[in-house]
Design a protein around this motif. Structure first.
Motif, PDB file in Angstrom:
ATOM      1  N   SER A  19      38.967 128.944  42.694  1.00  0.00           N
ATOM      2  CA  SER A  19      38.455 128.736  41.286  1.00  0.00           C
ATOM      3  C   SER A  19      39.832 127.757  40.666  1.00  0.00           C
ATOM      4  CB  SER A  19      38.820 129.837  40.297  1.00  0.00           C
ATOM      5  OG  SER A  19      37.669 130.846  41.029  1.00  0.00           O
ATOM      6  N   GLY A  20      39.258 126.978  39.795  1.00  0.00           N
ATOM      7  CA  GLY A  20      40.152 125.839  38.844  1.00  0.00           C
ATOM      8  C   GLY A  20      40.543 124.800  39.658  1.00  0.00           C
ATOM      9  N   SER A  21      40.045 124.583  40.874  1.00  0.00           N
ATOM     10  CA  SER A  21      40.198 123.335  41.768  1.00  0.00           C
ATOM     11  C   SER A  21      39.717 122.129  41.359  1.00  0.00           C
ATOM     12  CB  SER A  21      39.945 123.755  43.371  1.00  0.00           C
ATOM     13  OG  SER A  21      38.814 124.002  43.430  1.00  0.00           O
ATOM     14  N   GLY A  22      38.596 122.227  40.340  1.00  0.00           N
ATOM     15  CA  GLY A  22      37.966 120.833  39.953  1.00  0.00           C
ATOM     16  C   GLY A  22      36.452 120.698  40.491  1.00  0.00           C
ATOM     17  N   LYS A  23      36.128 121.896  41.171  1.00  0.00           N
ATOM     18  CA  LYS A  23      34.580 121.574  41.789  1.00  0.00           C
ATOM     19  C   LYS A  23      33.617 121.706  40.545  1.00  0.00           C
ATOM     20  CE  LYS A  23      34.867 125.624  43.756  1.00  0.00           C
ATOM     21  NZ  LYS A  23      35.894 126.205  43.272  1.00  0.00           N
ATOM     22  N   THR A  24      33.459 122.642  39.907  1.00  0.00           N
ATOM     23  CA  THR A  24      32.590 122.755  38.540  1.00  0.00           C
ATOM     24  C   THR A  24      32.905 121.694  37.713  1.00  0.00           C
ATOM     25  OG1 THR A  24      32.393 125.103  38.745  1.00  0.00           O
ATOM     26  CG2 THR A  24      31.768 124.251  36.770  1.00  0.00           C
ATOM     27  N   ILE A  25      33.834 121.252  37.113  1.00  0.00           N
ATOM     28  CA  ILE A  25      34.242 120.405  36.396  1.00  0.00           C
ATOM     29  C   ILE A  25      33.656 118.873  36.910  1.00  0.00           C
ATOM     30  CG2 ILE A  25      35.729 118.533  34.779  1.00  0.00           C
ATOM     31  CD1 ILE A  25      35.081 121.627  33.855  1.00  0.00           C
ATOM     32  N   THR A  26      33.760 118.656  38.374  1.00  0.00           N
ATOM     33  CA  THR A  26      33.161 117.460  38.894  1.00  0.00           C
ATOM     34  C   THR A  26      31.761 117.509  38.784  1.00  0.00           C
ATOM     35  OG1 THR A  26      34.937 117.574  40.453  1.00  0.00           O
ATOM     36  CG2 THR A  26      32.871 116.513  41.108  1.00  0.00           C
ATOM     37  N   CYS A  27      31.045 118.515  39.085  1.00  0.00           N
ATOM     38  CA  CYS A  27      29.588 118.622  38.973  1.00  0.00           C
ATOM     39  C   CYS A  27      28.942 118.395  37.670  1.00  0.00           C
ATOM     40  CB  CYS A  27      28.898 120.220  39.351  1.00  0.00           C
ATOM     41  SG  CYS A  27      29.211 120.213  41.062  1.00  0.00           S
ATOM     42  N   LEU A  28      29.944 118.958  36.574  1.00  0.00           N
ATOM     43  CA  LEU A  28      29.617 118.838  35.153  1.00  0.00           C
ATOM     44  C   LEU A  28      29.595 117.422  34.526  1.00  0.00           C
ATOM     45  CD1 LEU A  28      30.745 122.180  33.394  1.00  0.00           C
ATOM     46  CD2 LEU A  28      28.380 121.541  34.038  1.00  0.00           C
ATOM     47  N   SER A  29      30.708 116.668  35.275  1.00  0.00           N
ATOM     48  CA  SER A  29      30.854 115.295  35.116  1.00  0.00           C
ATOM     49  C   SER A  29      29.696 114.529  35.406  1.00  0.00           C
ATOM     50  CB  SER A  29      32.166 114.878  35.736  1.00  0.00           C
ATOM     51  OG  SER A  29      33.412 115.387  35.164  1.00  0.00           O
ATOM     52  N   ILE A  30      29.296 114.858  36.780  1.00  0.00           N
ATOM     53  CA  ILE A  30      28.208 114.037  37.479  1.00  0.00           C
ATOM     54  C   ILE A  30      27.022 113.994  36.324  1.00  0.00           C
ATOM     55  CG2 ILE A  30      26.319 114.091  38.997  1.00  0.00           C
ATOM     56  CD1 ILE A  30      28.360 115.077  40.947  1.00  0.00           C
ATOM     57  N   LEU A  31      26.794 115.288  35.722  1.00  0.00           N
ATOM     58  CA  LEU A  31      25.500 115.479  34.776  1.00  0.00           C
ATOM     59  C   LEU A  31      25.945 115.092  33.217  1.00  0.00           C
ATOM     60  CD1 LEU A  31      24.431 118.850  36.164  1.00  0.00           C
ATOM     61  CD2 LEU A  31      22.988 116.657  36.144  1.00  0.00           C
TER      62      LEU A  31
END
Ligand code: SF4
Length: 354
Positions: free
Chosen positions: A50-62
């Motif tokens: 958690s907190g490694s940047g995965k979710t924010i990467t996906c939200l950045s794509i969208l």
């Protein structure tokens, strides 16, 4: 639309993406130069703590960033178009229609005041211009496809009337209804028990076989992506530290963090006293250490790892890429991305083999 036809061109290419949070306490480098690609019809697993940047990467794509976050650099090429420069009106047409999203919390993803049928049918009305009657019929078919029993009845139910597993299936039905070419599934199984989790992963594979959709599957749990993913990108400290075909990453992990993640997976039928946990704490993205972000936890750390920028991306002799100074003799050619290696450091100062 996901045709599933083989092509050499990536469906999605994320290049040197940087998304930072600007807070009173300073800059949080949540995504700090992430690059990866997704081919049509394949499944890419994004894995890391958690907190490694995965979710924010996906939200950045969208371009669905939370307050305080800004996409400050990089490109997101989707079907040849750069989404970073797209106005919001264009992104609204892309989200849901061409890129579907499944969230971890299906209760939050589904609106409690509307029936399941309305929520599965609505994207079809908005994106595919179906009439409500046709969309409702399609919603029943989609619920049947995601193996919700008695879909003609369930379609009239509200989210709170369904079990957690059923809600996750219903929100998947809503996401795949408009037949996007890419589905982003962000920790979709975290809230499910082990049996429901396995059934849901099987369902995703079936959906993919039927529709040819490409999937980005985000998880902190390395053990569940083995059967699902074609390729894996391992995230650490806002970077992809290792990426490659699943079999290569699982069988010959190169980065010490990937090795540690794999050592923490229980192996079916193998009795162990205690699974290894990764020593130390994940990095604070607001105060990343100099050099390799993994260096405070790495057993192979040496001088070069503690200095300057993170290690660049090295191509290995197979299809893998890794951000680590180890195994220099296996690196092919010059680094692909990131700062050049510090030429002032002699080879002897590089870490020894893991
Ligand atoms: S050996 Fe150095 S570069 Fe590689 S993971 Fe460890 S600290 Fe990072």
């Amino acid at each position: 639309m996901g045709t599933g036809e083989p092509t050499d061109r990536p469906l999605l290419e994320v290049r040197e993406l940087k998304t930072h949070f600007f807070t009173r306490a300073g800059i949080v480098r949540a995504v700090n130069g992430v690059s990866f690609s997704v081919m049509p019809g394949e499944t890419l697993g994004l894995v890391g703590e958690s907190g490694s940047g995965k979710t924010i990467t996906c939200l950045s794509i969208l371009k669905l960033l939370p307050r305080g976050a800004r996409l400050i650099a990089g490109q997101v090429l989707f079907e040849g178009e750069d989404l970073v420069s797209k106005p919001e009106a264009d992104m609204e047409a892309i989200r849901g229609r061409r890129i579907g999203l499944i969230l971890q919390n299906s209760m939050a993803a589904l609106d409690p005041v509307f029936t399941i049928g309305t929520q599965v049918a609505e994207p079809l009305v908005v994106h595919q211009k179906l009439s409500w009657k046709a969309a409702w019929q399609r919603a029943v078919e989609l619920l049947r496809m995601v193996r919700i029993g008695a879909p003609e009845i369930r379609v009239k139910h509200y989210p709170h009337e369904l079990s957690g597993g059923m809600r996750q299936r219903a929100s998947s039905a809503a996401a795949i209804g408009p037949v996007p070419s890419l589905l982003i599934a962000d920790e979709p199984t975290t809230a499910l028990d082990v049996t429901t989790q396995r059934q849901y992963l099987d369902l995703l594979k079936e959906i993919q076989a039927e529709t040819g959709i490409a999937i980005i599957f985000v998880t902190h749990d390395m053990s569940i992506i083995g059967n699902l993913c074609d390729r894996i990108a391992v995230f650490y400290g806002g970077l992809v530290v290792e990426a490659g075909p699943k079999a290569q990453v699982f069988n010959q992990p190169s980065h010490p963090y990937t090795q540690a993640l794999l050592r923490a997976i229980p192996i079916l039928g193998q009795k162990v006293e205690r699974l290894e946990s990764i020593r130390g704490e994940p990095p604070n993205l607001g105060r990343l250490p100099a050099g390799c972000p993994f260096h405070p936890r790495c057993e192979y750390v040496t001088d070069i790892c503690r200095r300057g920028d993170p290690p660049p991306v090295f191509q290995l002799q197979d299809a893998r890429q890794v951000r680590c100074w180890l195994r220099e003799d296996e690196h092919v050619g010059e680094p692909l991305r990131g700062p050049e290696p510090d030429q002032t450091l002699s080879r002897e100062k590089r870490p020894s083999q893991a």
